[in-house]
Design a protein around this motif. Structure first.
Motif, PDB file in Angstrom:
ATOM      1  N   ALA A  38      20.151 -25.880 -46.298  1.00  0.00           N
ATOM      2  CA  ALA A  38      20.838 -24.701 -45.727  1.00  0.00           C
ATOM      3  C   ALA A  38      20.510 -23.648 -46.670  1.00  0.00           C
ATOM      4  O   ALA A  38      19.320 -22.270 -45.964  1.00  0.00           O
ATOM      5  CB  ALA A  38      21.565 -24.535 -45.440  1.00  0.00           C
ATOM      6  N   GLY A  39      20.246 -23.183 -47.277  1.00  0.00           N
ATOM      7  CA  GLY A  39      19.916 -21.718 -48.116  1.00  0.00           C
ATOM      8  C   GLY A  39      18.131 -21.680 -47.921  1.00  0.00           C
ATOM      9  O   GLY A  39      17.903 -20.484 -47.914  1.00  0.00           O
ATOM     10  N   ALA A  50      13.878 -17.619 -42.696  1.00  0.00           N
ATOM     11  CA  ALA A  50      13.881 -16.961 -42.277  1.00  0.00           C
ATOM     12  C   ALA A  50      14.502 -15.308 -42.757  1.00  0.00           C
ATOM     13  O   ALA A  50      14.258 -14.484 -41.554  1.00  0.00           O
ATOM     14  CB  ALA A  50      15.325 -17.146 -41.239  1.00  0.00           C
ATOM     15  N   GLY A  51      15.197 -15.096 -43.628  1.00  0.00           N
ATOM     16  CA  GLY A  51      15.467 -14.066 -43.648  1.00  0.00           C
ATOM     17  C   GLY A  51      14.187 -12.927 -44.514  1.00  0.00           C
ATOM     18  O   GLY A  51      13.643 -12.303 -44.063  1.00  0.00           O
ATOM     19  N   ILE A  63      16.626 -22.863 -45.411  1.00  0.00           N
ATOM     20  CA  ILE A  63      15.890 -22.341 -44.821  1.00  0.00           C
ATOM     21  C   ILE A  63      16.439 -20.458 -43.998  1.00  0.00           C
ATOM     22  O   ILE A  63      15.675 -20.129 -43.784  1.00  0.00           O
ATOM     23  CB  ILE A  63      16.756 -22.947 -43.067  1.00  0.00           C
ATOM     24  N   ILE A  64      17.143 -20.405 -44.556  1.00  0.00           N
ATOM     25  CA  ILE A  64      18.320 -19.315 -44.294  1.00  0.00           C
ATOM     26  C   ILE A  64      17.643 -18.249 -45.128  1.00  0.00           C
ATOM     27  O   ILE A  64      17.231 -16.854 -44.491  1.00  0.00           O
ATOM     28  CB  ILE A  64      19.563 -18.796 -44.775  1.00  0.00           C
ATOM     29  N   ALA A  65      17.333 -18.414 -45.870  1.00  0.00           N
ATOM     30  CA  ALA A  65      16.334 -17.122 -47.114  1.00  0.00           C
ATOM     31  C   ALA A  65      15.038 -17.460 -46.641  1.00  0.00           C
ATOM     32  O   ALA A  65      14.442 -15.557 -46.636  1.00  0.00           O
ATOM     33  CB  ALA A  65      16.007 -17.463 -48.533  1.00  0.00           C
ATOM     34  N   TYR A 122      22.376 -14.774 -48.655  1.00  0.00           N
ATOM     35  CA  TYR A 122      23.016 -15.709 -48.501  1.00  0.00           C
ATOM     36  C   TYR A 122      21.780 -16.537 -48.420  1.00  0.00           C
ATOM     37  O   TYR A 122      23.495 -17.951 -48.768  1.00  0.00           O
ATOM     38  CB  TYR A 122      23.349 -14.887 -46.560  1.00  0.00           C
ATOM     39  N   GLY A 123      21.332 -16.951 -47.554  1.00  0.00           N
ATOM     40  CA  GLY A 123      20.173 -18.069 -48.400  1.00  0.00           C
ATOM     41  C   GLY A 123      20.282 -17.758 -50.062  1.00  0.00           C
ATOM     42  O   GLY A 123      20.363 -19.622 -49.970  1.00  0.00           O
ATOM     43  N   GLY A 167      19.703 -12.620 -44.865  1.00  0.00           N
ATOM     44  CA  GLY A 167      19.306 -13.589 -45.080  1.00  0.00           C
ATOM     45  C   GLY A 167      19.072 -13.815 -45.786  1.00  0.00           C
ATOM     46  O   GLY A 167      19.364 -15.543 -46.251  1.00  0.00           O
ATOM     47  N   SER A 218      17.479  -9.026 -42.164  1.00  0.00           N
ATOM     48  CA  SER A 218      16.835  -9.556 -42.870  1.00  0.00           C
ATOM     49  C   SER A 218      17.656  -9.604 -44.160  1.00  0.00           C
ATOM     50  O   SER A 218      17.054 -10.885 -44.861  1.00  0.00           O
ATOM     51  CB  SER A 218      15.666  -9.087 -43.453  1.00  0.00           C
TER      52      SER A 218
END
Length: 459
Positions: free
Chosen positions: A222-223, A229-230, A225-227, A213-214, A210, A207
């Motif tokens: 993409a940032g 998800a984290g 989306i990844i953030a 990195y996001g 995510g 987490s």
């Protein structure tokens, strides 16, 4: 007498460790352009030399702190310092970008084990009446590492090459390991025999990676989306920890311990509002005011040097006065300093600029060690490792949030272009907007710092 000797040894070891990892991190940032040139690394790959270290450190801080509470803080500290020292030595022989990034991940894991236990060992070994003073000295060593990194890193890179930065870590690491082996016989494992929550640790690590990195990819889609998800994984982690009998992070510390919860929140906000100041000031001094990197570094050193001078005094004071009062005063000074930076221009006298940096250094120095004292003193002994890891995680997340906000603001005002004389005005406008946002954040932080409640010492 034995207890006092152990406390002094623990303090000396913590000071060495406290200097080592911040020095390495800040010195490497100065050497990034040279490393990139040697290995023909693009900007994205080069950014991972710094990001990989931060991500690994953040993901392992709390789990290794919990492991230290169970198996022994000194044992985990020694393993972490050994890992960090060996990775630093191997870095000298790097032959590819992939090798550098992999070794930076290993360094980050070692750094997490060091930072997750150094404060816990110091808190365990030092009498409660001297805790704030010792933590203040420790914080000073961290600031000295941050201050020395850019200056010494630039000199080492210029005269001996970037590999010499990592070479310095080796004798310092070996010296500290020798001192632990010869002079520190005690061990602290106040949660010995308890279960280690592996599932929770994995959820926590993924987490955090995510989210962080996001944030590093923002404002790209993409940032987000990844953030997000984290963040979902982080929510799942909180749910799991609440229902886990032996959690890696005791959530009741945040739910039932008001001092612990609000002190950590204050730390998160403070780092979010202040970390990107050096980033903006470095660009401002070199691009707008035309200073060389060496002279820019000399100007920026004012803030960490002031922090280092104030921290021991503030830490000692927090042994006698409620830590929250001192920390809140420091954060209020930070808000004032950030507010003054909103009005700097391309013709602001350097004397006034230096004075503002001194105000920020004073504010951060008054905030950090009392706030750390409040965090560590607010928990039972068996949670020292968790508390140490948690406050370190707040620092790392705050740093990433600060840089994420800075990146988004610059992208909005000037876009992904090189800073030239044609966009100086837009850069300054973006910098003003960032400092205004940071000022508001700091004011909010003062509120949370003030309502943390009084600290009850079990002495």
């Amino acid at each position: 007498m034995k207890s006092r000797f152990t406390g002094r040894v623990a303090l000396f070891i913590a000071v060495l460790a406290g200097f080592l990892t911040p020095f390495d991190s800040s010195a490497v940032n100065i050497a990034l352009p040279t490393i990139g040139t040697e290995f023909s690394m693009d900007a994205i790959t080069l950014s991972w030399v710094a990001t990989a270290y931060l991500l690994a450190s953040a993901a392992f801080l709390v789990p290794t702190g919990r492991i230290a509470d169970i198996v022994g803080r000194k044992k985990v500290f020694k393993i972490g310092l050994s890992v960090f020292t060996i990775a630093s030595f191997l870095m000298i022989f790097s032959v590819s970008p992939e090798m550098i990034i992999a070794l930076r991940v290993i360094q980050g894991i070692g750094s997490a084990m060091i930072f997750g236990t150094a404060v816990a060992i110091l808190t365990s070994a030092v009498p409660p009446a001297e805790r704030g003073k010792s933590l203040g000295i420790y914080i000073t060593s961290v600031y000295l590492g941050l201050a020395a990194g850019p200056f010494l890193g630039g000199l080492l890179t210029g005269y001996l090459g970037w590999r010499s930065i990592f070479l310095i870590n080796v004798p310092l690491g070996l010296l500290t390991l020798a001192m632990i082996h010869l002079m520190m016989k005690e061990e602290w494992a106040d949660a010995r025999g308890e279960h280690f929550d592996l599932a929770g640790s994995l959820l926590y690590g993924f987490s955090l990676v995510g989210v962080m990195y996001g944030l590093s990819l923002l404002p790209d889609a993409a940032g987000y989306i990844i953030a997000i998800a984290g963040a979902v994984l982080l929510a799942a982690f909180v749910w799991w920890e609440i229902h886990e009998k032996s959690p890696v992070l005791e959530m009741k510390l945040f739910i039932e311990n008001r001092v612990f919860a609000f002190s950590n929140l204050a730390a998160l906000i403070n780092y979010s509002a202040t970390f990107a100041v050096t980033f903006f000031m470095s660009l401002y001094l070199q691009y707008i005011r035309g200073l060389s990197p060496e002279y820019a570094g000399l100007v920026l050193i004012i803030q960490p040097i002031t922090q280092a001078a104030i921290s021991p005094f503030a830490g000692k004071l927090s042994d006698r006065i409620e830590p929250g009062i001192i920390a809140s005063t420091g954060m209020a000074l930070n808000a004032f300093g950030l507010f003054l930076l909103v009005f700097i221009s391309d013709s602001t006298p350097f004397v006034l600029f230096a004075a503002v940096l001194a105000v920020l250094g004073l504010g951060f120095g008054l905030f950090s060690s009392p706030n750390l004292n409040a965090i560590m003193t607010s928990v039972e002994k068996k949670y020292y490792g968790i508390a140490s890891g948690t406050q370190g995680t707040m620092r790392l997340i705050g740093q990433m949030l600060s840089m994420g906000m800075a990146t988004m603001i610059l992208a909005f005002f000037i876009g992904r272009v090189v800073i030239t004389i044609d966009n100086h005005a837009r850069f300054i406008s973006g910098m003003h907007a960032a400092f205004a946002l940071f000022t508001i954040l700091c004011i909010v932080g003062v509120f949370f710092s003030m309502v943390r409640g009084k600290l009850r010492r079990d002495e």
